[in-house]
Design an enzyme around this catalytic site. Structure first.
Site, mmCIF file in Angstrom:
data_model
loop_
_atom_site.group_PDB
_atom_site.id
_atom_site.type_symbol
_atom_site.label_atom_id
_atom_site.label_comp_id
_atom_site.label_asym_id
_atom_site.label_seq_id
_atom_site.Cartn_x
_atom_site.Cartn_y
_atom_site.Cartn_z
ATOM 1 N N ALA A 61 0.858 -1.176 0.000
ATOM 2 C CA ALA A 61 0.000 0.000 0.000
ATOM 3 C C ALA A 61 0.899 1.231 0.000
ATOM 4 C CB ALA A 61 -0.871 -0.024 1.248
ATOM 5 N N GLY A 100 0.289 -5.165 0.522
ATOM 6 C CA GLY A 100 -0.901 -5.088 -0.324
ATOM 7 C C GLY A 100 -0.661 -5.707 -1.696
ATOM 8 N N GLU A 103 -1.148 -9.308 -1.258
ATOM 9 C CA GLU A 103 -2.582 -9.534 -0.999
ATOM 10 C C GLU A 103 -3.376 -9.481 -2.303
ATOM 11 O OE1 GLU A 103 -2.718 -6.500 2.154
ATOM 12 O OE2 GLU A 103 -3.581 -8.038 3.448
ATOM 13 N N GLU A 123 4.052 -5.887 6.777
ATOM 14 C CA GLU A 123 3.296 -4.867 7.536
ATOM 15 C C GLU A 123 3.716 -4.800 8.996
ATOM 16 O OE1 GLU A 123 2.047 -6.979 5.383
ATOM 17 O OE2 GLU A 123 0.495 -6.027 4.161
HETATM 18 N N1 COA Z 1 4.687 3.337 -0.026
HETATM 19 C C1 COA Z 1 5.163 4.528 -0.427
HETATM 20 N N2 COA Z 1 6.432 4.708 -0.843
HETATM 21 C C2 COA Z 1 7.230 3.634 -0.855
HETATM 22 C C3 COA Z 1 6.798 2.359 -0.448
HETATM 23 C C4 COA Z 1 5.460 2.227 -0.022
HETATM 24 N N3 COA Z 1 4.952 1.062 0.359
HETATM 25 N N4 COA Z 1 7.819 1.490 -0.565
HETATM 26 C C5 COA Z 1 8.856 2.188 -1.040
HETATM 27 N N5 COA Z 1 8.508 3.485 -1.212
HETATM 28 C C6 COA Z 1 9.353 4.555 -1.752
HETATM 29 C C7 COA Z 1 10.544 4.875 -0.850
HETATM 30 O O1 COA Z 1 10.195 5.828 0.131
HETATM 31 C C8 COA Z 1 11.543 5.410 -1.842
HETATM 32 O O2 COA Z 1 11.176 6.746 -2.127
HETATM 33 P P1 COA Z 1 12.303 7.844 -2.477
HETATM 34 O O3 COA Z 1 12.983 7.345 -3.715
HETATM 35 O O4 COA Z 1 11.497 9.084 -2.653
HETATM 36 O O5 COA Z 1 13.202 7.866 -1.274
HETATM 37 C C9 COA Z 1 11.271 4.596 -3.092
HETATM 38 O O6 COA Z 1 9.960 4.066 -2.936
HETATM 39 C C10 COA Z 1 12.229 3.439 -3.311
HETATM 40 O O7 COA Z 1 12.295 2.662 -2.116
HETATM 41 P P2 COA Z 1 13.666 2.050 -1.599
HETATM 42 O O8 COA Z 1 13.355 1.342 -0.343
HETATM 43 O O9 COA Z 1 14.706 3.108 -1.578
HETATM 44 O O10 COA Z 1 14.020 1.018 -2.778
HETATM 45 P P3 COA Z 1 14.589 -0.450 -2.691
HETATM 46 O O11 COA Z 1 14.652 -0.925 -4.088
HETATM 47 O O12 COA Z 1 15.784 -0.484 -1.825
HETATM 48 O O13 COA Z 1 13.474 -1.308 -1.920
HETATM 49 C C11 COA Z 1 11.306 -2.158 -1.410
HETATM 50 C C12 COA Z 1 12.216 -1.512 -2.468
HETATM 51 C C13 COA Z 1 9.923 -2.228 -2.008
HETATM 52 C C14 COA Z 1 11.799 -3.563 -1.069
HETATM 53 C C15 COA Z 1 11.297 -1.308 -0.119
HETATM 54 O O14 COA Z 1 11.024 0.026 -0.465
HETATM 55 C C16 COA Z 1 10.250 -1.722 0.894
HETATM 56 O O15 COA Z 1 10.476 -2.637 1.651
HETATM 57 N N6 COA Z 1 9.121 -0.988 0.926
HETATM 58 C C17 COA Z 1 8.105 -1.181 1.923
HETATM 59 C C18 COA Z 1 7.237 -2.328 1.595
HETATM 60 C C19 COA Z 1 6.181 -2.474 2.639
HETATM 61 O O16 COA Z 1 6.428 -2.453 3.822
HETATM 62 N N7 COA Z 1 4.971 -2.689 2.166
HETATM 63 C C20 COA Z 1 3.865 -2.880 3.019
HETATM 64 C C21 COA Z 1 3.220 -1.592 3.277
HETATM 65 S S1 COA Z 1 1.910 -1.785 4.435
#
Ligand code: COA
Ligand code: NAD
Length: 642
Positions: A61, A100, A103, A123
């Site tokens: 999400a 999400g 999901e 999450e």
């Molecule tokens: N919502 C909003 N923004 C998100 C996001 C999310 N779920 N996940 C990542 N982003 C944004 C980061 O803030 C970052 O933004 P920026 O470039 O402005 O700093 C950008 O996406 C890239 O993320 P980053 O973590 O730097 O890239 P990565 O390739 O190292 O890792 C992921 C990618 C997806 C593995 C990692 O971002 C992650 O674990 N995200 C969270 C996933 C999560 O917890 N999802 C469940 C949400 S309830």
């Protein structure tokens, strides 16, 4: 366009394109809802492939929307619509299908994955539980033990593990989209996850063991236990009831202090290198020199090797060089055994060691990790100045010493920088990048790039005694000493901070590291006139008696068979040093006094310009010093009142 629909014959490809990570924002939810309506109403569409543009399938999400009230259509409704569709939906997963995103994939009728993809429900790491059916659909696809590990542990699994567990139906052998299209062409009957029975436990004890282990490691983070309970409901309640309870839990957690703290630190960690200098072209780095093969040097050398760089390690004599190389070898082997390094032989083949600086003639960057002694550091830097390429970057791993003074040994001080790694260097996430006055912009850019390529969270710090983290920890130590003088015992201070969420108390920590290190530093600071008064007089007395901690079987605690026990002798010393009546101090008094001291020091760091922002301080304390992550760090928890 956030979502597009393209026809490939009778197959519709619904593609989400919402860079950078295809987070499910409100616009994406609405567009997916529209895509369901469109594909259901078009009789010519026989199946749907749900795919994503860019580097990843939906990674969750949109966390940025979490501080605002939810707006319709809600994700559970979007997923319910996909699942209820009469046209089969096939999810094509690449990159990281998280939260999400997973999901949504579980709401689709089939899942095909790229072999390099990973899937997870993280999450819990944001203080939440899945909010769109994760705890109800996952246990209908995989065993209950794997489901609890994923829901309450938050770690993603590989595509291969997902295939073996039943979470995905097939791995794409070639192109992912082609594989998904070929699968969709077979027009499989919709298979709705919620209609499946739960898979159940593979081993009756495994579930409880995994859950208990995760709860134990939670250190005050409440979402872990709540996630286990949510999954238990997913396993036992009728699906509709479990879904409603899951959603209610998710919504109430979303506005909790812990979830806000965890979101804060998530975004703060991703903003630490936002600096114009990190946008310029960095210098090329392939060959790294490391001087000093002790605890830190060997760890840094191993880390660089594990990340594909070539390393030459320099030690002061043949015996030490042998010992340093042994340490590197042991670290690499340990990492290979734990699955952190795939190609042990390849890494070892990039390693060399020597006693002569001339072996560093081709190094692009040299990181010094010799004894914490200014005269030794200066001698090393003078040697490096003569032996290295003029544009090679010269870095020091010093914990406390003045990086400006070290830089001043060089003909060109603009190539000096501090790279303060934490022990063990190949594991700890934090890297303080210490910027001396004369540092060149492209040296800053290179350090930032290196930090990312080593998998670290780099934080910039100005030059001062101890940089951001050690300065704040010194204030923690001082306040803990004052608490002893006012009436607390070491074991009470430690217990209060452990209850708060630190993995270890400050006195236990000192016993582990050795009291002699801080003693040597105090003596140095006193000699330099930087420390006046008789701070740490109890610690001084213990050191004078040779009580250096665990290594001497006694420090703040006595050690019996390796186990810490409150020491009557130390209690006597403390009593003798107290110059006032003992105050009664509760656990709350202790915690709030220590947090107050930490925050005052943090404010000073901001005023002096050593730390760029309060967020950076939070990142340092959470990632380098065990400050509980769910608080959001000391500065966030101060202004948010949690
Ligand atoms: N919502 C909003 N923004 C998100 C996001 C999310 N779920 N996940 C990542 N982003 C944004 C980061 O803030 C970052 O933004 P920026 O470039 O402005 O700093 C950008 O996406 C890239 O993320 P980053 O973590 O730097 O890239 P990565 O390739 O190292 O890792 C992921 C990618 C997806 C593995 C990692 O971002 C992650 O674990 N995200 C969270 C996933 C999560 O917890 N999802 C469940 C949400 S309830
Ligand atoms: P250590 O004593 O384990 O290792 C120091 C190594 O440097 C020894 O192997 C020694 O032989 C070598 N050495 C000394 N003089 C040398 C010279 N002139 N040329 C080549 N090699 C030389 O120390 P450590 O714990 O690895 O600490 C090294 C540096 O890292 C210090 O500046 C320390 O403050 C810093 N640091 C330590 C930690 C930690 O937790 N140990 C954490 C962060 C930073």
């Amino acid at each position: 366009m956030t979502v597009t629909l393209q026809r490939h014959g009778a197959i519709a490809v619904v593609r989400i394109d919402n860079p950078p990570v295809n987070a499910v924002s409100h616009a994406v939810r609405q567009a997916l809802m529209d895509a369901v309506a469109q594909t259901e109403s078009d009789a010519k569409i026989g199946a749907v492939v749900l795919a994503c543009a860019g580097r990843t399938f939906v990674a969750g999400a949109d966390v940025k929307e979490f501080d605002a009230p939810p707006v319709e259509p809600h994700l559970p409704d979007v997923i319910a619509a996909i699942e209820a569709a009469d046209t089969p939906w096939v999810a094509a997963l690449h990159g990281t299908a998280l939260g999400g995103g997973l999901e949504i994939a579980m709401g689709c009728h089939y899942r095909i994955a790229d072999p390099k993809a990973r899937m997870g429900l993280p999450e819990v790491t944001l203080g939440l539980v899945p909010g769109a059916g994760g705890t109800v659909r996952l246990p209908r696809l995989v065993s209950a033990d794997l489901a609890v590990a994923m829901v309450a542990g938050g770690k993603p699994i590989t595509a291969r593990a997902a295939l073996d567990a039943g979470l995905v139906d097939a791995l794409a052998e070639g192109d992912l989209l082609e594989a998904a299209l070929a699968f969709a062409e077979t027009r499989p009957e919709p298979r709705r996850t919620l209609d499946l029975p739960v898979v159940g436990k593979t081993d009756p004890e495994a579930f409880d063991k995994i859950a208990a282990n995760l709860r134990r490691k939670a250190r005050g983070q409440s979402s872990v236990a709540i996630a286990v309970e949510a999954l238990e409901r997913g396993l036992t309640l009728p699906p509709a009831e479990a879904l409603a309870e899951e959603r209610a839990t998710f919504l109430s957690l979303k506005t909790s202090d812990q979830a806000r703290g965890l979101r804060h630190i998530f975004f703060a960690e991703r903003a630490t290198l936002a600096d114009p200098r990190t946008k310029i072209e960095p210098r090329a780095l392939t060959h790294i020199g490391v001087v000093g093969g002790g605890t830190m040097g060997a760890g840094i050398a191993s880390l660089c090797l594990m990340r594909g760089l070539s390393v030459t390690l320099i030690e002061r004599d043949d015996v030490s060089v042998e010992a340093g190389a042994e340490r590197v070898r042991a670290t690499l082997e340990g990492s290979a055994n734990r699955g952190l390094l795939n190609d042990l032989d390849g890494a070892w083949a990039r390693f060399q060691s020597a006693t002569d600086y001339n072996a560093l003639a081709e190094a692009d960057l040299v990181i010094e990790a010799v004894f914490e002694d200014m005269s030794v550091k200066k001698e090393v830097f003078a040697g490096l100045d003569a032996a290295t390429k003029p544009d090679a970057i010269l870095a020091t791993n010093t914990s406390y010493l003045d990086v400006n003074d070290i830089a001043a040994c060089l003909k060109d001080p603009s190539r000096a920088i501090g790279l303060h790694f934490f022990s063990p260097a190949h594991i700890m996430k934090l890297l303080e990048i210490v910027l001396p006055d004369a540092v060149a912009d492209d040296v800053v850019a290179t350090a930032a790039r290196l930090s990312k390529s080593l998998g670290k969270i780099g934080v910039f710090s100005g030059v001062c005694d101890g940089f951001i983290g050690n300065r704040i920890m010194s204030s923690y130590r001082s306040e803990a000493d004052r608490l002893l003088l006012d009436g607390a015992w070491p074991s009470e201070v430690d217990a209060a901070m452990r209850t708060f969420g630190f993995p270890m108390g400050i006195f236990e920590m000192q016993d582990l590291a050795g009291l002699d290190i801080a003693w040597a530093m105090r003596k140095r600071r006193r000699a330099e006139g930087k420390l006046t008064g008789n701070e740490s007089r109890i610690a001084d007395r213990l050191c004078e008696e040779g009580r250096f901690g665990r290594k001497t079987n006694g420090g703040w605690y006595d050690y019996v068979d390796g186990r810490a026990q409150p020491s009557q002798h130390v209690a006597k010393v403390i009593d003798e040093e107290r110059d006032a009546e003992r105050m009664a101090l509760s656990q709350d008094d202790i915690v709030s006094r220590i947090l107050g001291a930490l925050r005052r020091e943090a404010e000073a760091l901001l005023e002096e310009g050593i730390a760029r922002s309060a967020d950076d301080i939070d990142v340092v304390m959470v990632n380098g010093y065990g400050f509980p992550r769910w608080t959001g760090g000391p500065m966030f928890s101060a202004w948010s009142g949690s």
